[in-house]
Design a protein around this motif. Structure first.
Motif, PDB file in Angstrom:
ATOM      1  N   ILE A 164      -0.363  11.939   5.309  1.00 31.66           N
ATOM      2  CA  ILE A 164      -0.601  11.945   3.849  1.00 31.66           C
ATOM      3  C   ILE A 164      -1.729  10.998   3.489  1.00 31.66           C
ATOM      4  O   ILE A 164      -2.589  11.314   2.649  1.00 31.66           O
ATOM      5  CB  ILE A 164       0.694  11.554   3.100  1.00 31.66           C
ATOM      6  N   SER A 165      -1.738   9.816   4.117  1.00 28.76           N
ATOM      7  CA  SER A 165      -2.783   8.835   3.827  1.00 28.76           C
ATOM      8  C   SER A 165      -4.164   9.384   4.182  1.00 28.76           C
ATOM      9  O   SER A 165      -5.119   9.236   3.409  1.00 28.76           O
ATOM     10  CB  SER A 165      -2.516   7.545   4.611  1.00 28.76           C
ATOM     11  N   LYS A 166      -4.274  10.033   5.349  1.00 27.34           N
ATOM     12  CA  LYS A 166      -5.557  10.613   5.755  1.00 27.34           C
ATOM     13  C   LYS A 166      -5.993  11.705   4.777  1.00 27.34           C
ATOM     14  O   LYS A 166      -7.183  11.791   4.415  1.00 27.34           O
ATOM     15  CB  LYS A 166      -5.431  11.199   7.172  1.00 27.34           C
ATOM     16  N   MET A 167      -5.036  12.522   4.352  1.00 30.93           N
ATOM     17  CA  MET A 167      -5.369  13.601   3.415  1.00 30.93           C
ATOM     18  C   MET A 167      -5.834  13.043   2.071  1.00 30.93           C
ATOM     19  O   MET A 167      -6.778  13.559   1.465  1.00 30.93           O
ATOM     20  CB  MET A 167      -4.146  14.500   3.222  1.00 30.93           C
ATOM     21  N   ARG A 168      -5.184  11.955   1.625  1.00 32.41           N
ATOM     22  CA  ARG A 168      -5.606  11.329   0.365  1.00 32.41           C
ATOM     23  C   ARG A 168      -7.002  10.736   0.479  1.00 32.41           C
ATOM     24  O   ARG A 168      -7.802  10.828  -0.453  1.00 32.41           O
ATOM     25  CB  ARG A 168      -4.599  10.248  -0.040  1.00 32.41           C
ATOM     26  N   LYS A 169      -7.290  10.120   1.623  1.00 26.72           N
ATOM     27  CA  LYS A 169      -8.621   9.538   1.828  1.00 26.72           C
ATOM     28  C   LYS A 169      -9.695  10.633   1.792  1.00 26.72           C
ATOM     29  O   LYS A 169     -10.761  10.457   1.187  1.00 26.72           O
ATOM     30  CB  LYS A 169      -8.660   8.808   3.177  1.00 26.72           C
ATOM     31  N   ILE A 170      -9.406  11.762   2.453  1.00 28.49           N
ATOM     32  CA  ILE A 170     -10.365  12.869   2.467  1.00 28.49           C
ATOM     33  C   ILE A 170     -10.567  13.419   1.060  1.00 28.49           C
ATOM     34  O   ILE A 170     -11.696  13.701   0.629  1.00 28.49           O
ATOM     35  CB  ILE A 170      -9.873  13.985   3.419  1.00 28.49           C
ATOM     36  N   TYR A 186       0.805  -1.226   0.000  1.00 27.04           N
ATOM     37  CA  TYR A 186       0.000   0.000   0.000  1.00 27.04           C
ATOM     38  C   TYR A 186       0.841   1.279   0.000  1.00 27.04           C
ATOM     39  O   TYR A 186       0.308   2.373  -0.208  1.00 27.04           O
ATOM     40  CB  TYR A 186      -0.978   0.018   1.179  1.00 27.04           C
ATOM     41  N   GLY A 187       2.146   1.160   0.201  1.00 26.48           N
ATOM     42  CA  GLY A 187       2.985   2.354   0.251  1.00 26.48           C
ATOM     43  C   GLY A 187       2.937   3.184  -1.017  1.00 26.48           C
ATOM     44  O   GLY A 187       2.972   4.420  -0.976  1.00 26.48           O
ATOM     45  N   GLU A 188       2.831   2.500  -2.162  1.00 27.03           N
ATOM     46  CA  GLU A 188       2.790   3.202  -3.446  1.00 27.03           C
ATOM     47  C   GLU A 188       1.593   4.129  -3.539  1.00 27.03           C
ATOM     48  O   GLU A 188       1.659   5.204  -4.153  1.00 27.03           O
ATOM     49  CB  GLU A 188       2.782   2.184  -4.583  1.00 27.03           C
ATOM     50  N   HIS A 189       0.479   3.730  -2.937  1.00 26.10           N
ATOM     51  CA  HIS A 189      -0.735   4.541  -2.979  1.00 26.10           C
ATOM     52  C   HIS A 189      -0.545   5.847  -2.202  1.00 26.10           C
ATOM     53  O   HIS A 189      -1.190   6.861  -2.516  1.00 26.10           O
ATOM     54  CB  HIS A 189      -1.907   3.756  -2.394  1.00 26.10           C
ATOM     55  N   ILE A 190       0.344   5.832  -1.211  1.00 30.30           N
ATOM     56  CA  ILE A 190       0.523   7.012  -0.360  1.00 30.30           C
ATOM     57  C   ILE A 190       1.574   7.959  -0.927  1.00 30.30           C
ATOM     58  O   ILE A 190       1.349   9.175  -1.035  1.00 30.30           O
ATOM     59  CB  ILE A 190       0.929   6.585   1.068  1.00 30.30           C
ATOM     60  N   ILE A 191       2.732   7.421  -1.298  1.00 34.78           N
ATOM     61  CA  ILE A 191       3.870   8.281  -1.644  1.00 34.78           C
ATOM     62  C   ILE A 191       4.418   8.043  -3.045  1.00 34.78           C
ATOM     63  O   ILE A 191       5.451   8.605  -3.412  1.00 34.78           O
ATOM     64  CB  ILE A 191       5.010   8.087  -0.618  1.00 34.78           C
ATOM     65  N   GLY A 192       3.754   7.218  -3.837  1.00 32.21           N
ATOM     66  CA  GLY A 192       4.232   6.979  -5.186  1.00 32.21           C
ATOM     67  C   GLY A 192       5.171   5.785  -5.271  1.00 32.21           C
ATOM     68  O   GLY A 192       5.715   5.330  -4.266  1.00 32.21           O
TER      69      GLY A 192
END
Length: 369
Positions: A354-360, A75-81
């Motif tokens: 970053i993950s929370k911001m992407r989810k929002i 799942y790291g790729e989804h957060i930071i590329g």
């Protein structure tokens, strides 16, 4: 996807968590803690260290719970590329490989000094590595079932051996409490925190849990069990040997076991039994680290796990044999602890944000699309 036979319950996850945490640190923690604090207040530093480790573990757990049935390597790729994920994942993997090598070398040092004096270290390390490979080749399910056997035996033997030392325990060796103030305790917290190497296991353990929502419970219960064992260790070791007596000993916990004997029992001296049991615990930490490193490589490069298991064996062997003496081994252990503090104490915080911001952002986009 995680295979059904590799899914584990909450109680099994706790066993894996504690088995990973309770490793070589317990054997030298009283000495490193006393050297850092200079007072008998190491037990307070242990509590502070446990709190810091728990906070780090909760952050990692919250991050992993955002992506059910996936490890960070997935799942790291989804957060930071992609490329930054590969870089951080390789750092994580390097850390687990180093931990595995360190545990193998510590075990070889202990066995060579206390049990098999004429056995070369390379032979002990190679045997441990191949047995570890055999134990984990069938996946997380088989590893967990093995630890369910090892863990209760370890706890029972540890409690029995520690409380056998009551006869030589002196409460005055733990006084005065905070005789030099709180600052020595805060200095000692650094060394005790490094002994709670545990939070990093959550980067993959959540993915195997049947109830990942119980992840925080695993961290809190696991850290609590480890803290109680570490507290018992430092209290009884310092209480029996004194602050001055602990500082001059390489393995004060083992020396405590050698300081008493109970006549008439099947085991009059407990250090050999304790060593055998704790070797199993070192093996548990080694196995989890080894498995996580190979799993990370297989998921990162979308390949089968088995070739990476074979490929990591010589790498771990070379790292384990690199330190020239015991002091170099301890330096390697300090390096592992400091790296863990950065990789799993600092980096997860921005990742979670970053993950929370992407989810929002994703929810907002769905709402207005």
């Amino acid at each position: 996807m995680i295979r059904s036979q590799d899914k584990i319950s909450t109680s099994q996850a706790i066993v894996v968590f504690v088995s990973y945490t309770m490793a070589a640190g317990i054997l030298s923690l009283p000495r490193t803690g006393v050297e850092a604090t200079g007072t008998p207040d190491v037990w307070l530093a242990v509590i502070f260290g446990a709190i810091i480790a728990a906070v780090s573990g909760i952050i990692l757990t919250k991050l992993s719970q955002e992506y059910p049935e996936k490890t960070f390597f997935q799942y790291g790729e989804h957060i930071i590329g992609k490329w930054l994920c590969i870089l951080i994942s390789l750092l994580f993997i390097e850390h687990f490989v180093t931990i595995a090598a360190f545990e193998a070398r510590i075990m070889a040092e202990m066995i060579g000094f206390y049990l098999l004096r004429k056995t070369p270290q390379w032979a002990i390390i190679m045997v441990m590595m191949w047995v570890g490979f055999y134990s984990m080749k069938d996946g997380m399910g088989s590893i967990t079932r093995l630890f369910e056997i090892i863990f209760p035996i370890t706890v029972i033997i540890f409690i029995t051996a520690i409380f056998m030392s009551v006869g030589i325990f002196e409460l005055d060796n733990l006084r005065p409490v905070l005789g030099k103030g709180i600052m020595p305790v805060l200095k000692g917290t650094e060394s005790t925190t490094l002994s709670f190497i545990s939070a990093e296991v959550m980067v993959f353990l959540i993915a195997f849990m049947k109830k990942p929502e119980k992840g925080v419970n695993v961290v809190l219960i696991g850290i609590s069990i480890t803290m109680l064992i570490y507290l018992a260790t430092v209290v009884f070791v310092i209480g029996a040997l004194s602050v001055e007596g602990v500082t001059g000993r390489t393995w004060p916990t083992i020396d405590l076991m050698r300081s008493f004997e109970i006549s008439g029992l099947a085991f009059e001296r407990f250090e050999s039994l304790f060593l055998v049991i704790w070797i199993m615990q070192l093996f548990a930490t080694f196995t989890i680290s080894y498995y996580t490193a190979s799993l990370g490589l297989s998921q990162l490069f979308s390949k089968k796990n088995r070739p990476f298991m074979y490929g990591l064996l010589p790498v771990m062997y070379l790292i384990s044999m690199y330190p020239k003496n015991l002091n170099s081994v301890f330096s390697l252990g300090d390096y592992v602890g400091y790296v863990a503090a950065v990789l799993f104490g600092v980096i997860p915080i921005p990742l979670l944000i970053i993950s929370k911001m992407r989810k929002i952002r994703e929810k907002t986009s769905e709402k207005y699309s």
